[in-house]
Motif scaffolding. Structure first.
Motif, mmCIF file in Angstrom:
data_model
loop_
_atom_site.group_PDB
_atom_site.id
_atom_site.type_symbol
_atom_site.label_atom_id
_atom_site.label_comp_id
_atom_site.label_asym_id
_atom_site.label_seq_id
_atom_site.Cartn_x
_atom_site.Cartn_y
_atom_site.Cartn_z
ATOM 1 N N MET A 1 0.849 -1.200 0.000
ATOM 2 C CA MET A 1 0.000 0.000 0.000
ATOM 3 C C MET A 1 0.881 1.245 0.000
ATOM 4 O O MET A 1 1.775 1.386 0.835
ATOM 5 N N LYS A 2 0.627 2.144 -0.941
ATOM 6 C CA LYS A 2 1.430 3.355 -1.057
ATOM 7 C C LYS A 2 1.045 4.352 0.033
ATOM 8 O O LYS A 2 -0.130 4.557 0.331
ATOM 9 N N ARG A 3 2.082 4.978 0.601
ATOM 10 C CA ARG A 3 1.877 5.945 1.683
ATOM 11 C C ARG A 3 2.381 7.314 1.226
ATOM 12 O O ARG A 3 3.509 7.434 0.742
ATOM 13 N N ILE A 4 1.541 8.311 1.417
ATOM 14 C CA ILE A 4 1.786 9.638 0.844
ATOM 15 C C ILE A 4 1.640 10.703 1.924
ATOM 16 O O ILE A 4 0.650 10.715 2.667
ATOM 17 N N LEU A 5 2.612 11.595 1.993
ATOM 18 C CA LEU A 5 2.571 12.713 2.927
ATOM 19 C C LEU A 5 2.254 13.983 2.149
ATOM 20 O O LEU A 5 2.883 14.286 1.131
ATOM 21 N N LEU A 6 1.261 14.731 2.603
ATOM 22 C CA LEU A 6 0.879 15.994 1.974
ATOM 23 C C LEU A 6 1.446 17.147 2.802
ATOM 24 O O LEU A 6 1.217 17.232 4.008
ATOM 25 N N THR A 7 2.203 18.010 2.143
ATOM 26 C CA THR A 7 2.832 19.120 2.850
ATOM 27 C C THR A 7 2.521 20.437 2.154
ATOM 28 O O THR A 7 2.137 20.473 0.988
ATOM 29 N N THR A 8 2.732 21.530 2.883
ATOM 30 C CA THR A 8 2.566 22.859 2.311
ATOM 31 C C THR A 8 3.442 23.814 3.101
ATOM 32 O O THR A 8 4.201 23.395 3.988
ATOM 33 N N ASN A 9 3.386 25.099 2.789
ATOM 34 C CA ASN A 9 4.229 26.039 3.519
ATOM 35 C C ASN A 9 3.728 26.186 4.953
ATOM 36 O O ASN A 9 2.532 25.981 5.232
ATOM 37 N N PRO A 10 4.604 26.527 5.884
ATOM 38 C CA PRO A 10 4.258 26.485 7.312
ATOM 39 C C PRO A 10 3.109 27.396 7.735
ATOM 40 O O PRO A 10 2.451 27.128 8.740
ATOM 41 N N THR A 11 2.849 28.479 6.996
ATOM 42 C CA THR A 11 1.807 29.418 7.414
ATOM 43 C C THR A 11 0.463 29.166 6.730
ATOM 44 O O THR A 11 -0.503 29.890 6.974
ATOM 45 N N SER A 12 0.381 28.127 5.923
ATOM 46 C CA SER A 12 -0.781 27.931 5.060
ATOM 47 C C SER A 12 -2.105 27.923 5.819
ATOM 48 O O SER A 12 -3.038 28.640 5.473
ATOM 49 N N PHE A 13 -2.209 27.114 6.859
ATOM 50 C CA PHE A 13 -3.497 26.924 7.518
ATOM 51 C C PHE A 13 -3.844 28.026 8.528
ATOM 52 O O PHE A 13 -4.858 27.939 9.208
#
Length: 320
Positions: A1-13
């Motif tokens: 099973m493929k495992r995927i991490l979703l990331t973005t810039n630190p201030t996004s949320f």
């Protein structure tokens, strides 16, 4: 099973808008497709637990997390969310090009987005995957209540939900609706407080600023479905919020752009987002039209990203 991490810039949320909703919808779609997708944070696992990382946006602040992901030996997928209002400086293009070299794949949701990106960056050594925009299935509900107009005591209103900042250009709508009898409701997180105050100072009594509406909630759907008009006049292009409104069946007044033409064509009215007289004229024209069904062809979340799912599932370079 493929495992995927979703990331973005630190201030996004800190200020949630359409881009942040895309991250949540992508996680939902990938998990529904039989993968394990986590959004980076306290509940995600160590970086070495994942085969892929999908990073959203190349804005300032992304460098450190991209470097860390690359040093961990992960396959990196870029979801760019990048649109230049003004021509970038050579230094900015060089900096972004350096980050781009870290990625194996870049994902585009429209031909317009891809064409814009290719104007500035060389993609000859990076695989390009094209997908459809992610539209939440929440927007295809058949029964929608009148909770929004009842709660706010409004009728004959235009609605504009989303982040409030200069690039989104709410001030043009404010100046136009000062000259109109229709109510205008602006709802969204404030990314630029000075700009928000400027909009409020300019607004007449028929313009209402309300707190952000929870995405995909009953009141969000009600606000769209019971509106006389959905309006969005950013300086770049409208984005998923306009597609969501189209799915509900709203009449649309949008910024004129290649993206708008590609995605909605004659199913909306397009205007110069800085031409106040044109905006006023088109709103008046719309007030005389009968409501018409402009719903887009809906696909579920998995269908939307199927090319990305196919690529990940066929890739044997990651260890199961």
């Amino acid at each position: 099973m493929k495992r995927i991490l979703l990331t973005t810039n630190p201030t996004s949320f800190l200020h949630q808008g359409g881009g942040e909703q895309e991250i949540l919808l992508l996680a939902e779609a990938l998990n529904s497709a039989g993968m394990i997708a986590d959004i980076y944070g306290p509940s995600s696992n160590s970086v070495h637990s994942y085969h892929y990382a999908i990073h959203f946006s190349l804005i300032d602040g992304s460098e450190r997390i991209i470097d860390s992901l690359s040093q961990a030996g992960m396959q990196l997928i870029l979801w760019p969310n990048l649109w230049f209002i003004n021509e970038p400086s050579p230094h900015q293009v060089t900096r972004l090009s350096s980050m781009l070299k870290r990625f194996n794949i870049v994902v585009f949701r429209s031909k317009t987005e891809e064409n814009h990106f290719r104007r500035y960056f060389d993609l000859s050594d990076i695989k390009v995957i094209k997908i459809a925009p992610l539209i939440s299935p929440r927007f295809i509900q058949k029964e929608i209540s009148d909770i929004f107009p009842v709660s706010y005591g409004l009728n004959n209103y235009a609605i504009w939900p989303g982040i409030i900042e200069p690039q989104k250009n709410q001030l043009s709508a404010v100046l136009a609706f000062n000259l109109l009898k229709m109510n205008l409701v602006i709802s969204g997180s404030v990314r630029d407080k000075d700009y928000f105050e400027k909009c409020k100072r300019a607004a007449s009594d028929n313009i209402y600023f309300i707190p952000p509406i929870h995405f995909g909630s009953d009141i969000h759907l009600s606000a769209l479905a019971n509106s006389s008009l959905f309006i969005e006049l950013p300086l770049d292009f409208p984005g998923n919020s306009a597609l969501e409104a189209a799915q509900v069946g709203c009449r649309l007044l949008l910024s004129k752009s290649d993206w708008t033409e590609e995605m909605l064509g004659n199913r909306c009215i397009q205007v110069d987002p800085l031409n106040i007289d044109e905006i006023v004229s088109k709103v008046l024209d719309y007030s005389l039209e009968s409501s018409k069904d402009i719903k887009i062809n809906n696909t579920n979340l998995i269908d939307s990203i199927q090319p990305l799912i196919d690529y990940i599932n066929k890739d044997d370079s990651s260890t199961e």
